[in-house]
Design a protein around this motif. Structure first.
Motif, PDB file in Angstrom:
ATOM      1  N   LEU A  57       0.865  -1.171   0.000  1.00 19.72           N
ATOM      2  CA  LEU A  57       0.000   0.000   0.000  1.00 19.72           C
ATOM      3  C   LEU A  57       0.899   1.217   0.000  1.00 19.72           C
ATOM      4  O   LEU A  57       1.997   1.180   0.540  1.00 19.72           O
ATOM      5  CB  LEU A  57      -0.862   0.064   1.267  1.00 19.72           C
ATOM      6  N   TRP A  58       0.403   2.300  -0.568  1.00 19.28           N
ATOM      7  CA  TRP A  58       1.158   3.549  -0.516  1.00 19.28           C
ATOM      8  C   TRP A  58       0.178   4.709  -0.398  1.00 19.28           C
ATOM      9  O   TRP A  58      -1.021   4.557  -0.655  1.00 19.28           O
ATOM     10  CB  TRP A  58       2.074   3.706  -1.731  1.00 19.28           C
ATOM     11  N   LEU A  59       0.699   5.853  -0.006  1.00 17.16           N
ATOM     12  CA  LEU A  59      -0.115   7.052   0.177  1.00 17.16           C
ATOM     13  C   LEU A  59       0.783   8.265   0.233  1.00 17.16           C
ATOM     14  O   LEU A  59       1.993   8.150   0.403  1.00 17.16           O
ATOM     15  CB  LEU A  59      -0.946   6.947   1.465  1.00 17.16           C
TER      16      LEU A  59
ATOM     17  N   ASN B 150       1.197   2.203  12.044  1.00 14.70           N
ATOM     18  CA  ASN B 150       0.676   1.080  11.274  1.00 14.70           C
ATOM     19  C   ASN B 150       1.716   0.475  10.323  1.00 14.70           C
ATOM     20  O   ASN B 150       1.373  -0.321   9.451  1.00 14.70           O
ATOM     21  CB  ASN B 150      -0.585   1.500  10.516  1.00 14.70           C
ATOM     22  N   GLY B 151       2.989   0.852  10.490  1.00 16.52           N
ATOM     23  CA  GLY B 151       4.066   0.198   9.755  1.00 16.52           C
ATOM     24  C   GLY B 151       4.513   0.867   8.468  1.00 16.52           C
ATOM     25  O   GLY B 151       5.391   0.345   7.773  1.00 16.52           O
ATOM     26  N   PHE B 152       3.942   2.012   8.109  1.00 18.86           N
ATOM     27  CA  PHE B 152       4.353   2.698   6.888  1.00 18.86           C
ATOM     28  C   PHE B 152       5.702   3.377   7.086  1.00 18.86           C
ATOM     29  O   PHE B 152       6.014   3.841   8.184  1.00 18.86           O
ATOM     30  CB  PHE B 152       3.326   3.779   6.505  1.00 18.86           C
ATOM     31  N   VAL B 153       6.486   3.436   6.002  1.00 24.89           N
ATOM     32  CA  VAL B 153       7.769   4.138   6.015  1.00 24.89           C
ATOM     33  C   VAL B 153       7.805   5.110   4.837  1.00 24.89           C
ATOM     34  O   VAL B 153       7.219   4.857   3.782  1.00 24.89           O
ATOM     35  CB  VAL B 153       8.973   3.169   5.942  1.00 24.89           C
ATOM     36  N   VAL B 154       8.487   6.221   5.025  1.00 31.11           N
ATOM     37  CA  VAL B 154       8.635   7.219   3.971  1.00 31.11           C
ATOM     38  C   VAL B 154       9.587   6.669   2.908  1.00 31.11           C
ATOM     39  O   VAL B 154      10.642   6.133   3.227  1.00 31.11           O
ATOM     40  CB  VAL B 154       9.185   8.546   4.548  1.00 31.11           C
ATOM     41  N   PHE B 155       9.200   6.807   1.625  1.00 32.63           N
ATOM     42  CA  PHE B 155      10.086   6.359   0.551  1.00 32.63           C
ATOM     43  C   PHE B 155      10.347   7.444  -0.487  1.00 32.63           C
ATOM     44  O   PHE B 155      11.216   7.287  -1.348  1.00 32.63           O
ATOM     45  CB  PHE B 155       9.546   5.083  -0.125  1.00 32.63           C
ATOM     46  N   ASP B 156       9.607   8.553  -0.427  1.00 33.52           N
ATOM     47  CA  ASP B 156       9.811   9.614  -1.405  1.00 33.52           C
ATOM     48  C   ASP B 156       8.990  10.833  -0.966  1.00 33.52           C
ATOM     49  O   ASP B 156       8.348  10.807   0.080  1.00 33.52           O
ATOM     50  CB  ASP B 156       9.352   9.148  -2.797  1.00 33.52           C
ATOM     51  N   LYS B 157       9.014  11.876  -1.786  1.00 33.95           N
ATOM     52  CA  LYS B 157       8.205  13.072  -1.563  1.00 33.95           C
ATOM     53  C   LYS B 157       7.625  13.490  -2.897  1.00 33.95           C
ATOM     54  O   LYS B 157       8.157  13.143  -3.946  1.00 33.95           O
ATOM     55  CB  LYS B 157       9.072  14.229  -1.038  1.00 33.95           C
ATOM     56  N   HIS B 158       6.511  14.217  -2.849  1.00 29.39           N
ATOM     57  CA  HIS B 158       5.978  14.827  -4.064  1.00 29.39           C
ATOM     58  C   HIS B 158       5.276  16.130  -3.715  1.00 29.39           C
ATOM     59  O   HIS B 158       5.006  16.411  -2.558  1.00 29.39           O
ATOM     60  CB  HIS B 158       5.073  13.865  -4.849  1.00 29.39           C
TER      61      HIS B 158
ATOM     62  N   LEU C   6      -2.249  23.090  -3.416  1.00 28.18           N
ATOM     63  CA  LEU C   6      -3.486  23.528  -2.789  1.00 28.18           C
ATOM     64  C   LEU C   6      -3.669  24.988  -3.190  1.00 28.18           C
ATOM     65  O   LEU C   6      -2.962  25.859  -2.701  1.00 28.18           O
ATOM     66  CB  LEU C   6      -3.423  23.382  -1.268  1.00 28.18           C
ATOM     67  N   GLY C   7      -4.571  25.205  -4.160  1.00 29.52           N
ATOM     68  CA  GLY C   7      -4.692  26.548  -4.736  1.00 29.52           C
ATOM     69  C   GLY C   7      -3.401  26.896  -5.435  1.00 29.52           C
ATOM     70  O   GLY C   7      -2.918  26.148  -6.277  1.00 29.52           O
ATOM     71  N   ASP C   8      -2.794  28.029  -5.036  1.00 28.89           N
ATOM     72  CA  ASP C   8      -1.517  28.410  -5.656  1.00 28.89           C
ATOM     73  C   ASP C   8      -0.321  28.065  -4.769  1.00 28.89           C
ATOM     74  O   ASP C   8       0.802  28.464  -5.042  1.00 28.89           O
ATOM     75  CB  ASP C   8      -1.504  29.896  -6.027  1.00 28.89           C
ATOM     76  N   ASP C   9      -0.577  27.302  -3.709  1.00 25.78           N
ATOM     77  CA  ASP C   9       0.488  26.936  -2.766  1.00 25.78           C
ATOM     78  C   ASP C   9       0.997  25.527  -3.060  1.00 25.78           C
ATOM     79  O   ASP C   9       0.217  24.568  -3.057  1.00 25.78           O
ATOM     80  CB  ASP C   9      -0.058  27.012  -1.332  1.00 25.78           C
ATOM     81  N   GLU C  10       2.297  25.422  -3.324  1.00 27.60           N
ATOM     82  CA  GLU C  10       2.909  24.104  -3.520  1.00 27.60           C
ATOM     83  C   GLU C  10       3.366  23.576  -2.171  1.00 27.60           C
ATOM     84  O   GLU C  10       4.190  24.199  -1.493  1.00 27.60           O
ATOM     85  CB  GLU C  10       4.081  24.188  -4.499  1.00 27.60           C
ATOM     86  N   GLN C  11       2.820  22.421  -1.775  1.00 30.47           N
ATOM     87  CA  GLN C  11       3.141  21.812  -0.494  1.00 30.47           C
ATOM     88  C   GLN C  11       3.803  20.468  -0.729  1.00 30.47           C
ATOM     89  O   GLN C  11       3.607  19.839  -1.765  1.00 30.47           O
ATOM     90  CB  GLN C  11       1.864  21.641   0.334  1.00 30.47           C
ATOM     91  N   THR C  12       4.570  20.023   0.257  1.00 34.03           N
ATOM     92  CA  THR C  12       5.280  18.752   0.121  1.00 34.03           C
ATOM     93  C   THR C  12       4.545  17.651   0.875  1.00 34.03           C
ATOM     94  O   THR C  12       4.248  17.790   2.059  1.00 34.03           O
ATOM     95  CB  THR C  12       6.719  18.875   0.666  1.00 34.03           C
ATOM     96  N   ASP C  13       4.246  16.596   0.141  1.00 37.19           N
ATOM     97  CA  ASP C  13       3.687  15.381   0.743  1.00 37.19           C
ATOM     98  C   ASP C  13       4.792  14.359   0.887  1.00 37.19           C
ATOM     99  O   ASP C  13       5.627  14.194  -0.022  1.00 37.19           O
ATOM    100  CB  ASP C  13       2.603  14.768  -0.157  1.00 37.19           C
ATOM    101  N   LEU C  14       4.795  13.668   2.012  1.00 36.28           N
ATOM    102  CA  LEU C  14       5.658  12.506   2.177  1.00 36.28           C
ATOM    103  C   LEU C  14       4.934  11.327   1.542  1.00 36.28           C
ATOM    104  O   LEU C  14       3.746  11.125   1.786  1.00 36.28           O
ATOM    105  CB  LEU C  14       5.901  12.226   3.659  1.00 36.28           C
ATOM    106  N   MET C  15       5.640  10.580   0.738  1.00 34.30           N
ATOM    107  CA  MET C  15       5.059   9.363   0.177  1.00 34.30           C
ATOM    108  C   MET C  15       5.493   8.218   1.089  1.00 34.30           C
ATOM    109  O   MET C  15       6.672   8.056   1.377  1.00 34.30           O
ATOM    110  CB  MET C  15       5.515   9.171  -1.265  1.00 34.30           C
ATOM    111  N   MET C  16       4.495   7.458   1.545  1.00 39.86           N
ATOM    112  CA  MET C  16       4.751   6.386   2.505  1.00 39.86           C
ATOM    113  C   MET C  16       4.265   5.067   1.927  1.00 39.86           C
ATOM    114  O   MET C  16       3.312   5.039   1.142  1.00 39.86           O
ATOM    115  CB  MET C  16       4.061   6.698   3.838  1.00 39.86           C
ATOM    116  N   LYS C  17       4.937   3.987   2.340  1.00 38.60           N
ATOM    117  CA  LYS C  17       4.649   2.671   1.788  1.00 38.60           C
ATOM    118  C   LYS C  17       4.599   1.648   2.914  1.00 38.60           C
ATOM    119  O   LYS C  17       5.364   1.731   3.884  1.00 38.60           O
ATOM    120  CB  LYS C  17       5.767   2.316   0.807  1.00 38.60           C
ATOM    121  N   LEU C  18       3.723   0.673   2.748  1.00 35.81           N
ATOM    122  CA  LEU C  18       3.644  -0.480   3.639  1.00 35.81           C
ATOM    123  C   LEU C  18       3.743  -1.738   2.794  1.00 35.81           C
ATOM    124  O   LEU C  18       2.881  -1.993   1.942  1.00 35.81           O
ATOM    125  CB  LEU C  18       2.331  -0.498   4.431  1.00 35.81           C
ATOM    126  N   GLN C  19       4.808  -2.501   2.991  1.00 33.52           N
ATOM    127  CA  GLN C  19       5.003  -3.745   2.251  1.00 33.52           C
ATOM    128  C   GLN C  19       4.089  -4.812   2.863  1.00 33.52           C
ATOM    129  O   GLN C  19       4.117  -5.030   4.068  1.00 33.52           O
ATOM    130  CB  GLN C  19       6.478  -4.173   2.354  1.00 33.52           C
TER     131      GLN C  19
END
Length: 176
Positions: free
Chosen positions: A128-130, A146-154, A158-171
C-alpha cells in the motif's frame, strides 16, 4: 464508545460524499492555509462532477464510516491506472482517510485503515502507498504506527500553494 459501521459509497451518495469531503478537509487543513486557497481547492476537488467521476471509476472505491446513521468519515482507495501517482498494478493507494474532527481519536481512522488492508489483501496487493502532508504530524504518526515508512516526496498543489507530501509505503508481501 462509538459504534462504527462501514459501507461502500455509491453514486446515490454523492451529496453525502461532497459534504463529508469538504467538511473534513476544511477542519483538517484550514488553519494552515489561506482562505482563498482553501475555497478554490474545496470547490475544484470536491465538485459534484469530479466526485461522480471518481465514484464511477471501477479502479477506485469509497467507503463511509457511519455512526448512528451519520457519515463521520470516509476512505478512498485506488487501484492500477486510477492511482494518483505510482500506477503500479501490484499496489493499492490510500488516497484519503478523512474523519470528522469530533471523531478523531475514536478509532474511526483505524477502522477505515483496516478496511483498506483487507481490500489490499483480497486484491493480493504487494504493498500500500499514500501521500501525507509533511505538516500533518497526527496523520504521519498514525501511518508510522501502522508500519508505513517514507520512501519519497511529491508536490501537492493547494490553490496556488505548492506543499510537500511525504510518500509512505507499507510492504504486505514480497514481489515475485
Amino acid at each position: 464508545m462509538t459504534t462504527i459501521t462501514l459501507r461502500k459509497a455509491t453514486r446515490h451518495d454523492i451529496d453525502s460524499l461532497q459534504h463529508i469531503s469538504r467538511q473534513t478537509f476544511e477542519e483538517t487543513f484550514s488553519e494552515s492555509n489561506t482562505e482563498e486557497n482553501m475555497k478554490r481547492y474545496l470547490e475544484d476537488s470536491f465538485a459534484v462532477e469530479k466526485l461522480t467521476a471518481e465514484l464511477e471509476d471501477e479502479n477506485s472505491a469509497f467507503y463511509f464510516a457511519e455512526s448512528e446513521g451519520a457519515v463521520i468519515g470516509y476512505l478512498k482507495i485506488n487501484f492500477g491506472a486510477s492511482q494518483t501517482e505510482l500506477k503500479d498494478h501490484k499496489a493499492l493507494e490510500i488516497e484519503r482517510i478523512y474523519v470528522l474532527k469530533a471523531f478523531l481519536g475514536k478509532n474511526v481512522g483505524q477502522v477505515l485503515y483496516d478496511k483498506a488492508i483487507q481490500i489490499a489483501q483480497e486484491q493480493q496487493a504487494e504493498y500500500l502507498w499514500l501521500g501525507v502532508w509533511e505538516e500533518n504530524p497526527r496523520a504521519i504518526r498514525f501511518y508510522e504506527k501502522n508500519g508505513f515508512v517514507v520512501f519519497d516526496k511529491h508536490i501537492f498543489k493547494l490553490g496556488d500553494d505548492e506543499q510537500t507530501d511525504l510518500m509512505m509505503k507499507l510492504q504486505l508481501r514480497n514481489g515475485t
